[in-house]
Design a protein around this motif. Structure first.
Motif, PDB file in Angstrom:
ATOM      1  N   VAL A 175       0.814  -1.216   0.000  1.00 16.49           N
ATOM      2  CA  VAL A 175       0.000   0.000   0.000  1.00 16.49           C
ATOM      3  C   VAL A 175       0.849   1.268   0.000  1.00 16.49           C
ATOM      4  CG1 VAL A 175      -1.718   1.300   1.323  1.00 16.49           C
ATOM      5  CG2 VAL A 175      -1.978  -1.154   1.020  1.00 16.49           C
ATOM      6  N   ASP A 176       2.022   1.207   0.605  1.00 18.83           N
ATOM      7  CA  ASP A 176       2.843   2.422   0.649  1.00 18.83           C
ATOM      8  C   ASP A 176       3.487   2.736  -0.702  1.00 18.83           C
ATOM      9  OD1 ASP A 176       4.699   0.419   0.665  1.00 18.83           O
ATOM     10  OD2 ASP A 176       5.671   1.028   2.535  1.00 18.83           O
ATOM     11  N   CYS A 177       3.323   1.843  -1.672  1.00 16.53           N
ATOM     12  CA  CYS A 177       3.857   2.088  -3.019  1.00 16.53           C
ATOM     13  C   CYS A 177       2.773   2.452  -4.025  1.00 16.53           C
ATOM     14  CB  CYS A 177       4.603   0.858  -3.499  1.00 16.53           C
ATOM     15  SG  CYS A 177       6.048   0.499  -2.500  1.00 16.53           S
ATOM     16  N   VAL A 178       1.515   2.508  -3.587  1.00 17.66           N
ATOM     17  CA  VAL A 178       0.402   2.871  -4.462  1.00 17.66           C
ATOM     18  C   VAL A 178       0.396   4.390  -4.652  1.00 17.66           C
ATOM     19  CG1 VAL A 178      -2.139   2.990  -4.497  1.00 17.66           C
ATOM     20  CG2 VAL A 178      -0.992   0.879  -3.775  1.00 17.66           C
ATOM     21  N   VAL A 179      -0.014   4.865  -5.805  1.00 16.19           N
ATOM     22  CA  VAL A 179      -0.160   6.303  -6.027  1.00 16.19           C
ATOM     23  C   VAL A 179      -1.199   6.845  -5.035  1.00 16.19           C
ATOM     24  CG1 VAL A 179      -1.063   8.016  -7.658  1.00 16.19           C
ATOM     25  CG2 VAL A 179       0.578   6.297  -8.420  1.00 16.19           C
ATOM     26  N   VAL A 230      -0.682   7.194   4.509  1.00 14.79           N
ATOM     27  CA  VAL A 230      -0.867   5.773   4.189  1.00 14.79           C
ATOM     28  C   VAL A 230      -1.762   5.115   5.250  1.00 14.79           C
ATOM     29  CG1 VAL A 230       0.307   3.548   3.942  1.00 14.79           C
ATOM     30  CG2 VAL A 230       1.363   5.621   3.021  1.00 14.79           C
ATOM     31  N   PHE A 256       4.322   8.940   7.322  1.00 18.37           N
ATOM     32  CA  PHE A 256       3.499   7.856   6.772  1.00 18.37           C
ATOM     33  C   PHE A 256       2.027   7.896   7.169  1.00 18.37           C
ATOM     34  CE2 PHE A 256       7.875   6.162   7.578  1.00 18.37           C
ATOM     35  CZ  PHE A 256       8.295   6.263   6.264  1.00 18.37           C
ATOM     36  N   ILE A 296      -4.966   5.132  -2.411  1.00 17.49           N
ATOM     37  CA  ILE A 296      -4.626   4.361  -1.200  1.00 17.49           C
ATOM     38  C   ILE A 296      -5.850   3.592  -0.721  1.00 17.49           C
ATOM     39  CG2 ILE A 296      -3.668   4.394   1.127  1.00 17.49           C
ATOM     40  CD1 ILE A 296      -2.540   7.160   0.587  1.00 17.49           C
TER      41      ILE A 296
END
Lengths: 332, 332
Positions: free
Chosen positions: B190-194, B231, B228, B198
């Motif tokens: 999830v932390d790599c999703v645009v 996120v 973070f 999210i």
């Protein structure tokens, strides 16, 4: 992201004024950065700037051809592609505010490569950001936050920037969405950043500055919008604002794209933003409320704003109807 | 993202047990999905699984070679690249948990293309997600949330999944980070999703399900972590959890990577998560607290957990020392 300018604003064959919001924003707020607009047969709307051909735009010095319309179909009409090619041939870079990337259109990519022109997809940041630090930076910062998406955060922020600059206050508008980036000629589309780097990208957008300088940061989304609240929270933490202006649209039926979900109350929005914002700036304050009152009469607008002021003890204005002086006074 | 398995876990020439956390997670939680580990000369740590050569791994049926170590330098040592090439030649796809993409190593990209193998960068989602809707979906959901990053959210979630499945309760672990994805064989980083997607990506991760089915969703970050929190908030809204478990690490000096920033109190973390979580699930409840007490003795751990229970009226356990039965009871 730094954009080449001046712009020739391309509004395609649009018939809905809302669909050229991006081009209109540049025409309204940065007319000095625009030479005019270019439209195709069938277009029934205008930015208000002079209509001209691509060749005329080039003669007037346009450095960039801006795709300033919405593209609901997802695929660019071939007639639009022809115009892009013509602009490239007339010496312009292309600025794209659509979701689709220009590099994905083989004909456009090939022509740009051949001529050495730039294809700039402003929704797709290419910078590598660091993760946020949360450390207090010198300089003052204001962030606009909303009860919902599209309630006037960009408009309010630009109004404040213009008014402060007119008074000789050091102030910089910081763009976080594609329309704002076009207006400012630079900025970061925060909703397109990889989620690990939301607040880090905002820290990069408004770095340390003079103690008496104001960064006026365009907000996005709402802490109450279930799709975009993560973006709003990262923006809040990365901006570490000293001042918040709460933005709202009067008589909106439901939250954007979510029928049946009512907008939150102003008190709730204030409370949640202050609570979360204290994490990176313990001295965060709400200085006022900005309302889009276009759905009601002048009298009703004034009455609504007065009722908000009485209830919350904060100045409340519609920037178009009332200006933003009351917000500036509260800031000082 | 669905991963090929079983895995051969590559731990490189690691000397720090913490640096092979990803490989260790798979060995601890999904030993049936692993044939063993492969290490280079100089490696002084182990996942506990049998050490074997790449050829032996292939003979035992390994379908994927997992880069299960941290890579502080940012560039892969050539000796590591040689092992990747050998694994490709032995019929394996490559699963990469590092930040750098495998396709950026020309030698690896060429060999994979030549042999028709997959290079899977699990930190880089390739799916196109929709924006979140916030509509209540059938089925029950639990989310672990933290006072900080790396406080035991994945471990707690996996412990709950294992305990519930042992009792015959319908429960699925939903992975949101690279270690969890490796353990589950699927999931979304999830932390790599645009950032616009999210909560939408989390809605896709735990879609509508049987009314008596529990999705046990691995949390990320903390609403109190300035890097973070976006996120964490998107995860909270997308999960629309019925139940939260608050995770904490005892005696941690400061928030991860932010010296000088103390951890928030449990009460504050509870309050902010409930307030924000009510936006997509008005019936959200905190069912208990999970603490990593590895820094203290058995007696001190028990005393701390009892003090939390007395103060907050919630069960509090260290999953390793005390199991998670007390949390399950509260859930029922």
């Amino acid at each position: 992201m730094n954009l080449p300018s001046p712009y020739l604003l391309f509004i395609g064959n649009a018939t809905d004024p809302l669909s050229i919001k991006m081009a209109k924003s540049a025409a309204d707020w940065s007319p000095d950065m625009c030479v005019g607009e270019f439209a195709l047969p069938g277009c029934t709307v205008t930015t208000g700037l002079p209509l001209m051909s691509i060749e005329e735009g080039a003669q007037q010095g346009a450095k960039a051809f801006v795709l300033g319309f919405a593209n609901s179909g997802g695929v660019l009409d071939p007639v639009l592609v022809d115009s892009i090619i013509t602009a490239l041939e007339n010496g312009m870079d292309i600025i794209n505010g659509l979701h689709d990337k220009l590099t994905d259109i083989p004909e456009v990519a090939a022509k740009a490569a051949e001529l050495g022109r730039r294809l700039i997809d402003i929704r797709h940041p290419t910078t590598k950001f660091k993760t946020g630090k949360g450390e207090k930076r010198p300089g003052k910062r204001l962030l606009t936050v909303g009860t919902d998406c599209s309630v006037g955060k960009m408009y309010t922020t630009l109004s404040l920037a213009k008014a402060m600059q007119a008074k000789g206050i050091k102030a910089t508008f910081r763009a976080t969405g594609q329309s704002g980036i076009l207006v400012a000629g630079e900025g970061i589309a925060v909703d397109c950043v990889v989620s690990d780097f939301i607040s880090g990208s905002v820290e990069a957008l408004c770095p340390a500055n003079d103690e008496d300088h104001w960064d006026l940061i365009e907000g996005q989304g709402s802490l109450y919008h279930p799709a975009f609240a993560g973006v709003s929270l990262g923006l809040l933490h990365g901006s570490q604002p000293d001042a918040l202006v709460i933005c709202h649209a009067l008589n909106r039926d439901h939250m954007r794209a979510l029928p049946g979900r009512p907008l939150p109350g102003l008190e709730d929005v204030i409370e949640m933003n202050l609570q979360a914002g204290r994490i990176t700036n313990p001295n965060i304050k709400v200085v006022g409320v900005s309302v889009n009152t276009s759905s009601v009469s002048d009298e009703e607008a004034l009455a609504y704003c007065q009722s908000v002021t009485e209830k919350l003890g904060l100045p409340c204005v519609d920037p178009i109807r009332h200006g933003v002086d009351a917000l500036l006074e509260a800031l000082e």
